[in-house]
Write an enzyme that holds these catalytic residues in place. Sequence first.
Site, short mmCIF file in Angstrom:
data_model
loop_
_atom_site.label_atom_id
_atom_site.label_comp_id
_atom_site.label_asym_id
_atom_site.label_seq_id
_atom_site.Cartn_x
_atom_site.Cartn_y
_atom_site.Cartn_z
N GLY A 196 0.82 -1.21 0.00
CA GLY A 196 0.00 0.00 0.00
C GLY A 196 0.85 1.26 0.00
O GLY A 196 0.56 2.21 -0.74
N ARG B 38 9.56 -23.77 4.64
CA ARG B 38 8.88 -23.59 5.92
C ARG B 38 7.84 -24.67 6.21
O ARG B 38 7.74 -25.15 7.34
CB ARG B 38 8.20 -22.22 5.94
CG ARG B 38 9.22 -21.12 5.93
CD ARG B 38 8.61 -19.75 5.81
NE ARG B 38 9.67 -18.76 5.92
CZ ARG B 38 9.49 -17.46 5.83
NH1 ARG B 38 8.29 -16.97 5.62
NH2 ARG B 38 10.50 -16.64 5.94
N SER C 18 13.52 -14.98 12.99
CA SER C 18 13.74 -15.03 11.54
C SER C 18 14.26 -16.38 11.07
O SER C 18 15.10 -17.01 11.69
CB SER C 18 14.75 -13.97 11.14
OG SER C 18 15.19 -14.22 9.82
N HIS D 163 4.90 -20.87 10.31
CA HIS D 163 6.34 -20.64 10.26
C HIS D 163 7.06 -21.48 11.31
O HIS D 163 6.65 -21.50 12.47
CB HIS D 163 6.61 -19.15 10.51
CG HIS D 163 7.99 -18.72 10.16
ND1 HIS D 163 9.09 -19.15 10.86
CD2 HIS D 163 8.46 -17.92 9.18
CE1 HIS D 163 10.17 -18.61 10.31
NE2 HIS D 163 9.81 -17.86 9.29
#
Lengths: 250, 671
Positions: free
Chosen positions: B46, B338, B285, B267
């Site tokens: 956006g 993942r 991460s 994840h």
Amino acid sequence: MKLTLKVWRQKSANDKGKIETYPIDNISEHMSFLEMMDVLNEQLITEGKIPVSFDHDCREGICGMCSMHINGEPHGPDRGVATCQLHMRKFKDGDTIYIEPFRAKGFPIIKDLVVDRSAFDRIQHAGGFVSVNTSGNTQDANALPIPKADADTAFDSATCIGCGACVAACKNASAMLFVSAKVSQFSLLPQGKVEAKRRVLHMVEQMDKEGFGNCTNTGACEVECPKGISLENIARMNREYLKASVSSSK
Amino acid sequence: MATLDAKIPAGPIKDKWTKHKNDINLVNPANKRLIDIIVVGTGLAGGAAAASLAEMGYSVKAFCFQDSPRRAHSIAAQGGINAAKNYQNDGDSIYRLFYDTVKGGDYRSREANVYRLAEVSGNIIDQCVAQGVPFAREYGGLLDNRSFGGVLVSRTFYAKGQTGQQLLLGAYSAMNRQIGKGKIKMYNRHEMLELVKVDGKARGIIARNLVTGAVESHSAHAVVIASGGYGNVFFLSTNAMGSNTTAAWRVHKKGAYFANPCYTQIHPTCIPRSGDYQSKLTLMSESLRNDGRIWVPKNIDDIEAIRSGKIKPVQIAEENRDYYLERRYPAFGNLVPRDVASRAAKERCDAGYGVNATGEAVYLDFASAIKRYGKEKAIVTGEENPSDSRIIELGEGVIEDKYGNLFQMYEKITDDNPYKTPMQIYPAVHYTMGGIWVDYNLMTSVPGCYAAGEANFSDHGANRLGASALMQGLADGYFVLPYTIGDYLADDIRTGEIPTDSTEFKEAEEAVKARITKFMDNKGTKSVDHFHKLLGKIMWDKVGMARNEKHLKEAIAEIRVVREEFYKNVLIPGGAMELNPELEKALRVEDFLELGELFACDALARTESCGGHFREESVELDGPQKGEAKRDDTNFAYVSAWEWTGDPGQAKLHKEELEFNDIELKQRSYK
């Protein structure tokens, strides 16, 4: 653990506001501070009272939305964290905790602990950018090597999350740390050099217009900053400002 | 069942985008300022779209529910952004990035879109560097790269563990320049609650000013939805507390098809939950898997000793550890995609090998990496015969440089020092590949309504590879949507400003006000969170990492019960015409309760396993892939696009058949 919470309640911007006392029990040391606030709110809703409004979003210390003044310190007693990463293990059973909004002329209160920090956005509108349009034809990213040390220092400045703790911690409600972080990021990088003068003059002008105070080097901002933004940024901005002031008429 | 036209341009895949850009209509610069575009959401997609459209000359109105566009949840992305630059000379190319992304998505994404994504990936890095985004660099001053799960090259650009933050602040700075010029009108603390259609076209939105409570009409010639994903349908996820599906769901209810809602990314490396009070989960991460090794103890006796605190993980000898990813997937080891890594963790924990009190945690261990790096560092700095403790000291320094902020975050949350003891991790809901159906131009099935970034469905198929979300958000926002939207808007140059006093706007506004009044007047006894948690538990237990027919059917029935109970018994304190976070949550959870059901219906209809969608009924029964997910290309190589018919359980299925002309469909093997 069992705690006594003293929470600032203020219905709206024009309301006078006051501290309310809420006892709370069964708080686990593994909870985050905001999860403790969730428990309080659930309790208030069950009792038919109005829950406490507070800003929060990512709850992992990066969005910069949470903003409480806890026992006299922005983001509370822990270092290097925003309120969302403050955990209850930093408190003891039986403690009384004072929870207030960030207080500064530039951050008017909206409700309870929620303040309006849009002044920060307006300072960024004044010059917190490099004027480059979107284009598939900018030069290749590796055509502009940047010394690692400069890139790393610029990155350190760029990690500011715009939470406003620096302003809330400062007796002058100064926004110098926030503004200087952005000015520094761009002054350390070749991409930012072209507009350096204009940027620092405009951002500082807007900062003053928003009613933030000046810096008197107490260093409180650096201590409370959840991202460890260094006072060196303020020194760098002062140099940039001086340079721009003596060499340019805008 | 109707088929869908994705409007993919003809011609060879490598020429499609260039040719399409040359063929589509343009809007004259003088006319662009007469055209308004609404952008909902100010994350990477956006924010980048709003800035780029304003630079081109359009009048943009941008909306976010946060107090500043800089807070959008893209900010929390840690690891990095992929681009086919081949700076590391490891044979990377646009084709290879395209191939890896389609394969990683388990062959359920649209080829032409993915190729375009790979094609513009290099431009994104150039653009961000030009904006002053401080990516990590090598000593020579050039950009550094690292590798991420599911691929065999180093193509990920990063800024420590804060890549999303730096990229978002880049897009935010580009927006700020346009806000300062008056080309973007920014509406902070506003939430879109309805799409307004006039003559079948998207012509505006109804938004609530979250500070005053006012319900406002905003008009435009086109509406862009860039409101992110819907992972919070699970209550607990790595999403921000405010992340929601309302903008996307309201567009769906006005005629936009919702595609593949069941494709959710769980994840593998998140901090395990610690109690019922938990409000969200925190991601560590995936880049940590470059250096961390995942294991659980081999012997069940050790598990009990660990849970009761009798022994510590570092005391378990090497031969008594099960590095299960290295064991099962020797080629990719800890760097499998993942979905594979998450299921493998669940498999070990279900078998009783979870290493914490809840039985839902595995170890991510940096001890070998610390030793390896310590030795390398000693050689580089010329230290002769360093002691073991010196090697560890040097190695910890290297790890701190790479992952310092992540290690600090882990320690703050868990009070454990991951330099000295392995991290505990467990899978958590992170990203939703499904979303609003869009054609090649990113237009939804409502003319003039577009969807970009995580809010749409097109590029990641059934599983997203690491460091691809940032790439897709910025590709859509900077390089795709600003061009394709012109093709549609070229017809609108004589339309003039869209009035907001029309019947359509008035009716939409009244409908929103009625919804709000209904909640405020409800004489319930339970908080919104109470219902959100109930929904989340059903979703996690029965529509989570492994799904089967029985559980999905139960989930659908249970969600309907919770939804009914929610309308009867939810309590919203306070008033409608003020800042009221409980009311905001109620309006979001109302939509999650409908989406959850469609999600389960979609999972039920797709009886194959693919990517993040694992059906227990569809696994390989023998051969080298025994026990792995079994895809069914003959019957399911399509996008499920659902049309709203008034009840989420009765949505109508439209199929977009996926054609693979440039990639051969193969079993996804990481062994």
